[in-house]
Write an enzyme that holds these catalytic residues in place. Structure first.
Site, mmCIF file in Angstrom:
data_model
loop_
_atom_site.group_PDB
_atom_site.id
_atom_site.type_symbol
_atom_site.label_atom_id
_atom_site.label_comp_id
_atom_site.label_asym_id
_atom_site.label_seq_id
_atom_site.Cartn_x
_atom_site.Cartn_y
_atom_site.Cartn_z
ATOM 1 N N GLY A 70 85.535 75.270 61.670
ATOM 2 C CA GLY A 70 84.827 74.406 60.714
ATOM 3 C C GLY A 70 83.313 74.448 60.853
ATOM 4 O O GLY A 70 82.632 73.435 60.655
ATOM 5 N N ASN A 120 76.577 84.613 56.364
ATOM 6 C CA ASN A 120 78.006 84.307 56.342
ATOM 7 C C ASN A 120 78.364 83.761 54.962
ATOM 8 O O ASN A 120 78.140 82.594 54.660
ATOM 9 C CB ASN A 120 78.346 83.293 57.445
ATOM 10 N N CYS A 123 83.379 82.744 55.530
ATOM 11 C CA CYS A 123 84.294 81.883 56.292
ATOM 12 C C CYS A 123 85.402 81.397 55.345
ATOM 13 O O CYS A 123 85.103 80.880 54.273
ATOM 14 C CB CYS A 123 83.536 80.694 56.893
ATOM 15 N N ILE A 184 85.118 92.848 58.368
ATOM 16 C CA ILE A 184 85.446 91.710 57.530
ATOM 17 C C ILE A 184 85.391 90.415 58.354
ATOM 18 O O ILE A 184 85.464 90.455 59.580
ATOM 19 C CB ILE A 184 86.892 91.852 56.941
ATOM 20 N N GLY A 236 86.998 93.497 63.019
ATOM 21 C CA GLY A 236 88.337 92.995 62.715
ATOM 22 C C GLY A 236 89.381 93.668 63.592
ATOM 23 O O GLY A 236 89.830 94.772 63.297
ATOM 24 N N GLY A 237 89.707 93.021 64.694
ATOM 25 C CA GLY A 237 90.837 93.487 65.501
ATOM 26 C C GLY A 237 90.557 94.618 66.460
ATOM 27 O O GLY A 237 91.489 95.241 66.978
ATOM 28 N N GLY A 258 85.108 90.747 68.502
ATOM 29 C CA GLY A 258 85.145 89.288 68.624
ATOM 30 C C GLY A 258 86.270 88.821 69.516
ATOM 31 O O GLY A 258 86.093 88.595 70.712
#
Ligand code: RRO
Length: 296
Positions: A70, A120, A123, A184, A236-237, A258
């Protein structure tokens, strides 16, 4: 062997910390930089301090993590000091920023000093922010142009996969003057606790990250490489060096890591040394890897 110039920034390697992981304090950003990252990206910072969504705000699921943090952040008015500390890590520090309008984005970019800004607009669970603005190409173009007018630093735009046509949003960012796109952000997702029947996350739904989303991200990077002139930064991953190579072959000039940093803070050193051995063995440079999947 792994060094490159990206949107005017000199990077010792193409591996960066992704926004959202260990990016709220200068000390944690510095620690990741010392663990071998070529650059670090902060947690997304907004106009006002926010405490974020109710807990649980992050849970582990099959092959990844589900989060609805959030946008918790201390406001840009309290953040310059953290960027300055992060700089002690000796690598470029990228400020991830969010806002509800072009004016909010440019107020932040005009006030913070960072080596680049990552906008950003992606989100997946932020009312009035993130993907809600980043799904509208006209708004993405306006926001990008406004930020370019507010700062001399390079401007990267982080895109959402939760749209029908990511290329259209990427082209809008490019038209607005973006120096690069980042693809992404997390994939909109949800989990339900079968004992209670309740959604697991406090916010009910959130964004999926980690290994599960890598093929989604690879396809987005592949498509953006074909459509855009500006560099694509893949995220991403990624959990090991093979994933990083795959992204570069799909068309990423650089990559961000990440979720996998949570299990191994030295992942940047590990990935860069394995990539170097692989490239030495193959006698390949970064340029040889770049976009290979498009050349067949
Ligand atoms: O803070 C978050 O909940 C969050 C952000 Br700003 C984002 O860009 N992506 C995401 O999955 N979570």
């Amino acid at each position: 062997m792994l060094s490159l110039s990206l949107t005017g920034l000199d990077l010792k390697n193409p591996l960066m910390l992704a926004a959202g992981i260990m990016g709220t304090t200068g000390g944690s950003l510095k620690r990741v930089a010392e663990g071998g990252a070529g650059a670090v990206v902060t947690k997304s910072i907004g106009i006002k301090a926010k405490s974020g969504h109710y807990n649980p705000s992050m849970v582990e699921v099959d092959c990844g993590y589900l989060n609805a943090m959030g946008l918790p952040n201390p406001s840009y008015k309290n953040f310059q000091h953290e960027i300055d500390i992060a700089h002690e890590g000796g690598v470029p520090v990228i400020a991830s920023i969010f806002g509800a309008s072009a004016d909010e984005f440019s107020e932040i970019a005009g006030s913070l000093r960072a080596d680049a800004f990552e906008l950003n607009v992606s989100c997946p669970h932020a009312c009035g922010y993130g993907a809600q603005v980043g799904s509208d190409p006209a708004l993405v173009e306006d926001i990008t142009r406004a930020v370019k007018n507010a700062t001399c630093a390079p401007v990267w735009v982080k895109l959402t996969p939760n749209v029908t046509d990511i290329k259209g949003i990427g082209l809008a960012a490019e038209s607005g003057g973006a120096d690069a796109v980042v693809a992404i952000n997390t994939v909109r997702a949800m989990a339900i606790d079968i004992e209670s029947g309740y959604p697991v996350l406090g916010n009910k739904f959130g964004g999926l990250s980690g290994m599960a989303i890598k093929p989604v991200a690879i396809k987005c990077v592949y498509d953006l490489y074909e459509a855009l002139e500006i560099p694509v930064i893949g995220v991403g991953g990624i959990s090991d060096w093979r994933d990083a190579v795959e992204f570069i072959m799909a068309g990423a000039r650089a990559v961000q890591i990440g979720s996998a940093v949570g299990n191994n803070i030295n992942i940047f050193n590990d990935v860069s040394s394995c990539m170097e051995s692989f490239m030495e063995e193959k006698e390949w440079t970064l340029d040889d890897l770049y976009g290979t999947a498009h050349k067949i």
